[in-house]
Design an enzyme around this catalytic site. Structure first.
Site, PDB file in Angstrom:
ATOM      1  CB  CYS A  57      -0.927  -0.240   1.645  1.00  0.00           C
ATOM      2  SG  CYS A  57      -1.648   2.203   1.887  1.00  0.00           S
ATOM      3  CG  HIS A  58       1.458   6.163  -2.187  1.00  0.00           C
ATOM      4  ND1 HIS A  58       1.596   5.844  -3.260  1.00  0.00           N
ATOM      5  CD2 HIS A  58       2.606   6.286  -0.985  1.00  0.00           C
ATOM      6  CE1 HIS A  58       2.330   6.938  -3.326  1.00  0.00           C
ATOM      7  NE2 HIS A  58       3.543   6.772  -2.761  1.00  0.00           N
ATOM      8  CB  THR A  59      -0.020   4.001   3.820  1.00  0.00           C
ATOM      9  OG1 THR A  59      -1.116   3.921   4.499  1.00  0.00           O
ATOM     10  CG2 THR A  59       0.803   3.986   5.346  1.00  0.00           C
ATOM     11  CG  HIS A  79       0.201  -1.785   5.613  1.00  0.00           C
ATOM     12  ND1 HIS A  79       0.707  -0.474   5.200  1.00  0.00           N
ATOM     13  CD2 HIS A  79      -1.183  -1.438   5.798  1.00  0.00           C
ATOM     14  CE1 HIS A  79       0.499  -0.244   4.742  1.00  0.00           C
ATOM     15  NE2 HIS A  79      -1.291  -0.001   5.054  1.00  0.00           N
ATOM     16  CD  GLU A  80      -3.578  -3.786   0.688  1.00  0.00           C
ATOM     17  OE1 GLU A  80      -4.322  -2.162   1.363  1.00  0.00           O
ATOM     18  OE2 GLU A  80      -3.654  -4.012  -0.377  1.00  0.00           O
ATOM     19  CB  CYS A 121      -9.033  -3.089  22.917  1.00  0.00           C
ATOM     20  SG  CYS A 121      -9.929  -1.050  23.220  1.00  0.00           S
ATOM     21  CB  CYS A 124     -11.267   1.672  24.783  1.00  0.00           C
ATOM     22  SG  CYS A 124     -11.777   2.486  22.401  1.00  0.00           S
ATOM     23  CB  CYS A 127     -14.026   0.197  21.052  1.00  0.00           C
ATOM     24  SG  CYS A 127     -12.028  -0.309  20.548  1.00  0.00           S
ATOM     25  CB  CYS A 135      -9.264   1.213  19.558  1.00  0.00           C
ATOM     26  SG  CYS A 135      -9.023   0.661  20.866  1.00  0.00           S
ATOM     27  NE  ARG A 139      -6.226   6.929  18.874  1.00  0.00           N
ATOM     28  CZ  ARG A 139      -7.319   8.204  19.191  1.00  0.00           C
ATOM     29  NH1 ARG A 139      -6.478   9.154  18.884  1.00  0.00           N
ATOM     30  NH2 ARG A 139      -8.366   7.873  19.902  1.00  0.00           N
ATOM     31  CB  CYS A 199      -5.033  -1.547   4.225  1.00  0.00           C
ATOM     32  SG  CYS A 199      -4.648   0.256   4.282  1.00  0.00           S
ATOM     33  NE  ARG A 394      -3.016  -1.714  -2.333  1.00  0.00           N
ATOM     34  CZ  ARG A 394      -3.652  -0.669  -1.936  1.00  0.00           C
ATOM     35  NH1 ARG A 394      -2.260   0.090  -3.165  1.00  0.00           N
ATOM     36  NH2 ARG A 394      -3.757   0.001  -1.168  1.00  0.00           N
TER      37      ARG A 394
HETATM   38  P1  NAD Z   1      -1.296   5.060  -4.968  1.00  0.00           P
HETATM   39  O1  NAD Z   1       0.142   5.640  -5.060  1.00  0.00           O
HETATM   40  O2  NAD Z   1      -1.235   4.247  -5.418  1.00  0.00           O
HETATM   41  O3  NAD Z   1      -2.019   6.566  -5.471  1.00  0.00           O
HETATM   42  C1  NAD Z   1      -2.286   7.388  -5.160  1.00  0.00           C
HETATM   43  C2  NAD Z   1      -2.866   7.673  -6.717  1.00  0.00           C
HETATM   44  O4  NAD Z   1      -2.939   9.693  -6.335  1.00  0.00           O
HETATM   45  C3  NAD Z   1      -1.255   7.918  -7.809  1.00  0.00           C
HETATM   46  O5  NAD Z   1      -2.655   8.074  -8.702  1.00  0.00           O
HETATM   47  C4  NAD Z   1      -1.135   9.303  -8.095  1.00  0.00           C
HETATM   48  O6  NAD Z   1      -1.221  10.150  -8.979  1.00  0.00           O
HETATM   49  C5  NAD Z   1      -2.083  10.358  -7.388  1.00  0.00           C
HETATM   50  N1  NAD Z   1      -1.989  11.786  -6.984  1.00  0.00           N
HETATM   51  C6  NAD Z   1      -0.904  11.763  -6.596  1.00  0.00           C
HETATM   52  N2  NAD Z   1      -0.692  13.097  -6.081  1.00  0.00           N
HETATM   53  C7  NAD Z   1      -2.007  13.947  -6.775  1.00  0.00           C
HETATM   54  C8  NAD Z   1      -2.310  14.695  -6.720  1.00  0.00           C
HETATM   55  N3  NAD Z   1      -1.573  16.281  -6.029  1.00  0.00           N
HETATM   56  N4  NAD Z   1      -3.646  15.004  -7.529  1.00  0.00           N
HETATM   57  C9  NAD Z   1      -4.182  14.551  -7.956  1.00  0.00           C
HETATM   58  N5  NAD Z   1      -3.822  12.650  -7.824  1.00  0.00           N
HETATM   59  C10 NAD Z   1      -2.557  13.002  -7.664  1.00  0.00           C
HETATM   60  O7  NAD Z   1      -2.162   5.228  -3.341  1.00  0.00           O
HETATM   61  P2  NAD Z   1      -2.870   3.798  -2.316  1.00  0.00           P
HETATM   62  O8  NAD Z   1      -2.087   3.256  -2.174  1.00  0.00           O
HETATM   63  O9  NAD Z   1      -3.425   4.164  -2.921  1.00  0.00           O
HETATM   64  O10 NAD Z   1      -2.624   4.866  -1.561  1.00  0.00           O
HETATM   65  C11 NAD Z   1      -3.716   6.221  -0.919  1.00  0.00           C
HETATM   66  C12 NAD Z   1      -3.301   7.152  -0.362  1.00  0.00           C
HETATM   67  O11 NAD Z   1      -3.751   6.358   0.993  1.00  0.00           O
HETATM   68  C13 NAD Z   1      -1.881   6.752   0.033  1.00  0.00           C
HETATM   69  O12 NAD Z   1      -1.731   9.144   0.595  1.00  0.00           O
HETATM   70  C14 NAD Z   1      -2.087   6.592   1.771  1.00  0.00           C
HETATM   71  O13 NAD Z   1      -0.956   6.715   2.439  1.00  0.00           O
HETATM   72  C15 NAD Z   1      -2.902   6.308   2.187  1.00  0.00           C
HETATM   73  N6  NAD Z   1      -3.839   5.441   2.673  1.00  0.00           N
HETATM   74  C16 NAD Z   1      -4.598   6.472   3.775  1.00  0.00           C
HETATM   75  C17 NAD Z   1      -5.418   4.934   5.095  1.00  0.00           C
HETATM   76  C18 NAD Z   1      -6.313   5.856   6.113  1.00  0.00           C
HETATM   77  O14 NAD Z   1      -6.793   5.028   6.664  1.00  0.00           O
HETATM   78  N7  NAD Z   1      -6.548   7.045   6.097  1.00  0.00           N
HETATM   79  C19 NAD Z   1      -5.314   3.804   4.559  1.00  0.00           C
HETATM   80  C20 NAD Z   1      -4.700   3.044   3.215  1.00  0.00           C
HETATM   81  C21 NAD Z   1      -3.837   4.192   2.585  1.00  0.00           C
HETATM   82 ZN    ZN Z   2      -2.212   1.353   3.757  1.00  0.00          ZN
END
Ligand code: NAD
Ligand code: ZN
Length: 402
Positions: A57-59, A79-80, A121, A124, A127, A135, A139, A199, A394
């Protein structure tokens, strides 16, 4: 490369450690190295799971690059994923080792589980609240590299501790996870597909269905058409949106996005004016809902400013640079726009995720279209290359290299 723990009888005798293969990130941005890593037994409320499939995942990528995040190395990312509490039968007499720690009653070896980066959990105030999945105990904590029980890592290489990531560290054949971060799922669900529910898919889907909550016929804009954003589109499709506008800087994303019901595509680079103005013009004043899934602060601001006054709701999902600051004119709020944010699409991992898996089993949720690549664990760095280049959605990493 594949190991069959326990390999090292001496360590086996003293502490029921497993010796297994894990992909270790030694330095920011440098390729992961597959290493023999010792995995300690689970402590109270922990489970040692055998990871079957994981994806990227991107994270993971953000924290591995550590450009806008706190660096913490060496670390095992991931994490995924999907796996199973382990049960190992060793060649030594009388040594069947279960990897379910003290106090864990609801999981047993062989169950199928999805590890989740934020836990539940069940006790809390969060939850117990219907509103929250934040959580108190479990969290998301991106800067912690140890387990909660004793503040130590369960991973080591010749005595050197290796940091955990998000309490999951799934780039390892075996990993130790708090039971509150494990969703027990339907055992007939295919793990090489439902692992992405752990995720990305839940995050995007829930951001739309649970947080933005579009009404039927709404116009929804999704910023960022990676797997998380396309899962948000999937949510918009399920909610009956009349139009789904995809916004991405990568023009190649639109082809894939059509399969997710995206009707219109806007590339901010194609326009002189801010993308929020382009969207407002396209939609007679703004969209009903905007879901931001990029992690880019400018996209976050645009997502908020492109929702219609009076009723528009924007949801932030992308993980921002740690020092990013959100700036907009307060009048945008006074004009009755709402801004929200969410981790994991507001789903409670243990309570809700089994039901998301059921949505897939009942064919209400499609997963195959997210799965664009597959690699063996020994080729995990290829999955990183693909994401860096913005290719595919993915990439499933199969832990069993055979
Ligand atoms: P990814 O890299 O597969 O996709 C991100 C997309 O955003 C890409 O296609 C990229 O070209 C585009 N992008 C980047 N900057 C941009 C902009 N300024 N304007 C328009 N498009 C833009 O990533 P992903 O795995 O799909 O994750 C996406 C985001 O979600 C990441 O920041 C990730 O860390 C976050 N995330 C958050 C949570 C949460 O719980 N909040 C969970 C998982 C992932
Ligand atoms: Zn993720």
């Amino acid at each position: 490369m594949k190991s069959t723990p326990p390999q090292d009888v001496e360590i086996w005798n003293v502490g029921r450690f497993y010796i297994n293969m894990a992909a270790v990130a030694w330095e920011a941005g440098k390729p992961l190295v597959i290493e023999q890593v010792e995995v300690a037994p689970p402590q109270a409320m922990e489970v040692r799971i055998n990871v079957k499939y994981t994806s990227l995942c991107h994270t993971d990528l953000y924290f591995w690059e550590s450009k806008g995040q706190t660096p913490l190395f060496p670390r095992i990312f991931g994490h995924e994923a999907a796996g199973s509490p382990s049960l190992i039968v060793s060649s030594k007499p009388n040594s069947i080792v279960e990897s379910v720690g003290e106090g864990v009653t609801e999981l047993k070896p062989g169950d199928h589980v999805l590890p989740v980066f934020t836990g539940e959990c069940k006790e809390c105030r969060h939850c117990k609240s219907e509103e929250s999945n934040m959580c108190d105990l479990l969290r998301i904590n991106t800067d912690r590299g140890v387990m909660l029980n004793d503040g130590k890592s369960r991973f080591s290489i010749k005595g050197q501790p290796i940091n955990h990531f998000l309490g999951t560290s799934t780039f390892s054949e075996y990993t130790v996870v708090h039971v509150g971060c494990l969703a027990k799922i339907n055992p007939s669900a295919p793990l090489d597909k439902v692992c992405i529910i752990s995720c990305g898919v839940s995050t995007g889907l829930g951001a739309t269905l649970n947080v933005a909550k579009p009404k039927r016929g709404s116009i929804v804009a999704v910023f960022g058409l990676g797997a998380v954003g396309l899962a948000a589109c999937e949510g918009a499709r399920i909610a009956g949106a009349s139009k789904i506008i995809g916004v991405d800087l990568n023009p190649n994303r639109f082809e894939d996005a059509k399969k997710f019901g995206v009707t219109d595509f806007v590339n901010p680079k194609d326009h002189q004016k801010p993308v929020q103005e382009v969207l407002a013009e396209m939609t007679d004043g703004g969209v009903e809902n905007a879901i931001e899934c990029t992690g880019n602060i400018n996209a976050m601001i645009s997502a908020f400013e492109c929702v219609h006054d009076g009723w528009g709701v924007a949801v932030l999902v992308g993980v921002p640079h740690k020092d990013a600051v959100f700036m907009t004119k307060p009048i945008n709020f006074l004009n009755e726009r709402t801004l929200k944010g969410t981790f994991f699409g507001n789903y409670k991992p243990r309570t809700d995720i089994p039901n998301v898996v059921e949505m897939y089993m009942k064919k209400e949720l499609e997963l195959d279209k997210f799965l664009t690549h597959r690699v063996k664990f020994s080729e995990i760095n290829k999955a990183f290359d693909l994401m860096v280049k913005g290719e595919g959605l993915r990439c499933i990493i199969s832990m069993d290299d055979d």
